[in-house]
Scaffold this active site. Structure first.
Site, PDB file in Angstrom:
ATOM      1  N   SER A   1       0.873  -1.176   0.000  1.00  0.00           N
ATOM      2  CA  SER A   1       0.000   0.000   0.000  1.00  0.00           C
ATOM      3  C   SER A   1       0.904   1.219   0.000  1.00  0.00           C
ATOM      4  O   SER A   1       2.017   1.176   0.551  1.00  0.00           O
ATOM      5  CB  SER A   1      -0.871   0.013   1.254  1.00  0.00           C
ATOM      6  OG  SER A   1      -1.412   1.308   1.460  1.00  0.00           O
TER       7      SER A   1
ATOM      8  N   TYR B   1      -1.414  -0.900   9.994  1.00  0.00           N
ATOM      9  CA  TYR B   1      -1.573  -1.299   8.581  1.00  0.00           C
ATOM     10  C   TYR B   1      -0.350  -0.868   7.769  1.00  0.00           C
ATOM     11  O   TYR B   1       0.239  -1.668   7.025  1.00  0.00           O
ATOM     12  CB  TYR B   1      -2.854  -0.663   8.034  1.00  0.00           C
ATOM     13  CG  TYR B   1      -3.116  -0.930   6.575  1.00  0.00           C
ATOM     14  CD1 TYR B   1      -3.610  -2.159   6.153  1.00  0.00           C
ATOM     15  CD2 TYR B   1      -2.870   0.047   5.607  1.00  0.00           C
ATOM     16  CE1 TYR B   1      -3.852  -2.401   4.814  1.00  0.00           C
ATOM     17  CE2 TYR B   1      -3.115  -0.186   4.263  1.00  0.00           C
ATOM     18  CZ  TYR B   1      -3.608  -1.418   3.865  1.00  0.00           C
ATOM     19  OH  TYR B   1      -3.841  -1.654   2.541  1.00  0.00           O
TER      20      TYR B   1
HETATM   21  N1  LIG Z   1      -8.689  -0.857  -1.679  1.00  0.00           N
HETATM   22  C1  LIG Z   1      -7.711  -0.011  -1.428  1.00  0.00           C
HETATM   23  O1  LIG Z   1      -7.893   1.222  -1.420  1.00  0.00           O
HETATM   24  C2  LIG Z   1      -6.318  -0.520  -1.181  1.00  0.00           C
HETATM   25  C3  LIG Z   1      -5.284   0.415  -1.111  1.00  0.00           C
HETATM   26  C4  LIG Z   1      -4.002  -0.022  -0.863  1.00  0.00           C
HETATM   27  C5  LIG Z   1      -3.735  -1.368  -0.697  1.00  0.00           C
HETATM   28  N2  LIG Z   1      -4.755  -2.260  -0.756  1.00  0.00           N
HETATM   29  C6  LIG Z   1      -4.406  -3.675  -0.546  1.00  0.00           C
HETATM   30  O2  LIG Z   1      -4.855  -4.410  -1.651  1.00  0.00           O
HETATM   31  C7  LIG Z   1      -5.203  -5.736  -1.256  1.00  0.00           C
HETATM   32  C8  LIG Z   1      -6.618  -6.051  -1.719  1.00  0.00           C
HETATM   33  O3  LIG Z   1      -7.467  -5.041  -1.255  1.00  0.00           O
HETATM   34  P1  LIG Z   1      -8.972  -4.943  -1.779  1.00  0.00           P
HETATM   35  O4  LIG Z   1      -9.404  -3.537  -1.567  1.00  0.00           O
HETATM   36  O5  LIG Z   1      -9.090  -5.549  -3.124  1.00  0.00           O
HETATM   37  O6  LIG Z   1      -9.678  -5.837  -0.653  1.00  0.00           O
HETATM   38  P2  LIG Z   1     -11.060  -6.627  -0.635  1.00  0.00           P
HETATM   39  O7  LIG Z   1     -11.931  -6.184  -1.770  1.00  0.00           O
HETATM   40  O8  LIG Z   1     -11.587  -6.516   0.743  1.00  0.00           O
HETATM   41  O9  LIG Z   1     -10.599  -8.134  -0.917  1.00  0.00           O
HETATM   42  C9  LIG Z   1      -9.837  -8.801   0.019  1.00  0.00           C
HETATM   43  C10 LIG Z   1      -9.695 -10.261  -0.413  1.00  0.00           C
HETATM   44  O10 LIG Z   1      -8.879 -10.905   0.555  1.00  0.00           O
HETATM   45  C11 LIG Z   1      -9.504 -12.086   1.020  1.00  0.00           C
HETATM   46  N3  LIG Z   1      -9.195 -12.186   2.441  1.00  0.00           N
HETATM   47  C12 LIG Z   1      -9.519 -11.333   3.426  1.00  0.00           C
HETATM   48  N4  LIG Z   1      -9.030 -11.759   4.610  1.00  0.00           N
HETATM   49  C13 LIG Z   1      -8.366 -12.921   4.358  1.00  0.00           C
HETATM   50  C14 LIG Z   1      -7.650 -13.847   5.157  1.00  0.00           C
HETATM   51  N5  LIG Z   1      -7.539 -13.721   6.493  1.00  0.00           N
HETATM   52  N6  LIG Z   1      -7.087 -14.912   4.550  1.00  0.00           N
HETATM   53  C15 LIG Z   1      -7.203 -15.095   3.231  1.00  0.00           C
HETATM   54  N7  LIG Z   1      -7.888 -14.267   2.422  1.00  0.00           N
HETATM   55  C16 LIG Z   1      -8.469 -13.195   2.981  1.00  0.00           C
HETATM   56  C17 LIG Z   1     -10.987 -11.948   0.717  1.00  0.00           C
HETATM   57  O11 LIG Z   1     -11.478 -13.207   0.285  1.00  0.00           O
HETATM   58  P3  LIG Z   1     -12.557 -14.110   1.076  1.00  0.00           P
HETATM   59  O12 LIG Z   1     -13.460 -13.170   1.849  1.00  0.00           O
HETATM   60  O13 LIG Z   1     -13.281 -14.825  -0.037  1.00  0.00           O
HETATM   61  O14 LIG Z   1     -11.726 -14.998   1.919  1.00  0.00           O
HETATM   62  C18 LIG Z   1     -11.005 -10.985  -0.482  1.00  0.00           C
HETATM   63  O15 LIG Z   1     -11.033 -11.701  -1.677  1.00  0.00           O
HETATM   64  C19 LIG Z   1      -5.048  -5.772   0.265  1.00  0.00           C
HETATM   65  O16 LIG Z   1      -3.797  -6.325   0.590  1.00  0.00           O
HETATM   66  C20 LIG Z   1      -5.098  -4.308   0.658  1.00  0.00           C
HETATM   67  O17 LIG Z   1      -4.401  -4.055   1.849  1.00  0.00           O
HETATM   68  C21 LIG Z   1      -6.049  -1.865  -0.996  1.00  0.00           C
END
Ligand SMILES: NC(=O)c1ccc[n+]([C@@H]2O[C@H](COP(=O)([O-])OP(=O)(O)OC[C@H]3O[C@@H](n4cnc5c(N)ncnc54)[C@H](OP(=O)(O)O)[C@@H]3O)[C@@H](O)[C@H]2O)c1
Length: 290
Positions: free
Chosen positions: A154, A167
Site C-alpha cells: 500500500s 496497517y
Molecule cells: N482498496 C484499497 O484502497 C487498497 C489500497 C491499498 C492497498 N490495498 C491492498 O490491496 C489488497 C486487496 O485489497 P482490496 O481492496 O481488493 O480488498 P477486498 O476487496 O476486501 O478483498 C480482500 C480479499 O482478501 C480475502 N481475504 C480477506 N481476509 C483474508 C484472510 N484472512 N485470509 C485469506 N484471504 C483473505 C478476501 O477473500 P474471502 O473473503 O473470499 O476470503 C477478499 O477476496 C489488500 O492487501 C489491501 O491491503 C487496498
C-alpha cells in the site's frame, strides 16, 4: 565509468517472463484487486487459481471471475497455508510461476488503543502468511527457472498516516521482505516486486477493522481521518487499473522493485525525494483532514 555502465552494473538482470498456460495463484480472488488481477490473468490465458476463506460458498463461487478455480486459504491459519501445495496438486495444477500475494486486512486505530491480538492477527494475515506461502511456492519457481512474486502493499507502506500505523507497518514490512528476496531469487529467474496502490475503489471501506475507544482521546480526529479515507476510496481509481500495474510486474523483463498507482502516486514519490520528511508527513495528514 560512464553513467550508463554505472547504472547497468547494479540493475536486476533481465528475467524470463511467465507465459500463457503457466499457473498463477492469486490470494483473495473473490473481491477487489485480487478479483481484477485474476480476471486479467485469465484473459491472458494463464491457468488461474484463486483463494478464498470460503471457496465452496455460493457467494464466493459467484464472486470469483469466470475461469478461476478456487482453493481454500485463510492467512490467519498456518495449517490452511501449509495445505496450499497439496490443494494445488489435487487440481493437477502445474508449477505456480506467478504468485500474487494480495489478500489483506485493512486495520485502523491509534497506536495507544490497538489490542495485542489485533496486531498479531494483522501481521499474520498481511505479512507472515504471505511470506509463508511464498516460501512454499518458491521451490516450484526455482525448478521451473522462472517466476514472479508480487506483494500487494500500500502507499501507506511508503507514506505512513496517523491512525493507520499498524496497517502501514505491515505493508512496509512486506516491502522490506520483497526488496530483500529480489536479490536472493533473481539468479533463479524469479522476479519479486511490490505493488503499492493508493486509494482504490473496491468497497474495502466496508470491510475495515477499527479499534478506537469511541469516547477516548482520539475518537474525534480518528473519525475525521476515517471519513476522508473513505471518501478517497469511494472516488479512487478502479481495481482493474491496479491489476494492469500488477500485470506489468509479471510481464516486464526487468520487473521493478516497486510499482504504484492511484492517489497521485506519480507526484507523491518524486515529492518525497525532494521534501523534508516532516513536510511530506504533514501533507499526507492534511489530505486526510488532520
Ligand atoms: N482498496 C484499497 O484502497 C487498497 C489500497 C491499498 C492497498 N490495498 C491492498 O490491496 C489488497 C486487496 O485489497 P482490496 O481492496 O481488493 O480488498 P477486498 O476487496 O476486501 O478483498 C480482500 C480479499 O482478501 C480475502 N481475504 C480477506 N481476509 C483474508 C484472510 N484472512 N485470509 C485469506 N484471504 C483473505 C478476501 O477473500 P474471502 O473473503 O473470499 O476470503 C477478499 O477476496 C489488500 O492487501 C489491501 O491491503 C487496498
Amino acid at each position: 565509468m560512464t553513467k550508463t555502465s554505472f547504472l547497468s552494473r547494479y540493475r536486476t538482470p533481465r528475467l524470463p517472463v511467465p507465459h500463457q498456460g503457466d499457473t498463477a495463484l492469486v490470494t483473495g480472488a473473490t473481491s477487489g484487486i485480487g478479483h481484477a488481477t485474476a480476471k486479467e490473468l485469465v484473459r491472458r490465458q494463464f491457468r488461474v487459481i484463486g483463494t478464498s476463506r470460503t471457496p465452496d460458498s455460493p457467494t464466493s463461487r459467484a464472486n470469483a471471475p469466470d475461469g478461476v478455480e478456487l482453493i481454500p486459504l485463510d492467512l490467519e491459519d498456518p495449517d490452511s497455508i501449509a495445505a496450499v501445495p497439496a490443494d494445488l496438486e489435487k487440481l493437477g495444477a502445474g508449477p505456480v510461476t506467478v504468485l500474487v500475494n494480495n489478500a489483506g486486512e485493512s486495520q485502523n486505530g491509534p497506536l495507544e488503543e490497538l489490542p495485542r491480538e489485533a496486531l498479531v492477527r494483522l501481521f499474520q494475515v498481511n505479512v507472515i502468511g504471505h511470506v509463508e506461502l511464498t516460501q512454499l511456492l518458491l521451490p516450484q519457481m526455482r525448478d521451473a527457472r522462472r517466476g514472479r512474486v508480487v506483494f500487494v502493499g500500500s502507499m501507506l507502506g511508503s507514506f505512513p498516516l496517523a491512525y493507520r500505523g499498524s496497517y502501514g507497518a505491515s505493508k512496509a514490512a512486506v516491502k522490506a521482505f520483497a526488496f530483500s528476496a529480489r536479490r536472493e531469487v533473481s539468479r533463479f529467474g524469479i522476479g519479486v516486486s511490490v505493488m503499492e496502490p493508493g486509494a482504490i475503489n473496491t468497497g474495502l471501506s466496508e470491510r475495515r477493522t477499527i479499534y478506537v475507544d469511541d469516547h477516548g482521546h482520539y475518537a474525534e480526529e480518528f473519525r475525521t481521518m476515517l471519513n476522508h479515507l473513505n471518501d478517497n476510496e469511494a472516488t479512487g481509481i478502479s481495481a482493474a487499473e491496479v491489476a494492469d500495474e500488477i500485470l506489468k510486474a509479471i510481464s516486464d523483463r526487468r520487473p521493478r522493485p516497486l510499482y504504484a498507482t492511484g492517489s497521485s502516486s506519480r507526484l507523491a514519490f518524486p515529492a518525497a525525494r525532494l521534501l523534508p520528511r516532516d513536510t511530506m508527513g504533514g501533507i499526507i495528514a492534511a489530505k486526510h483532514g488532520l
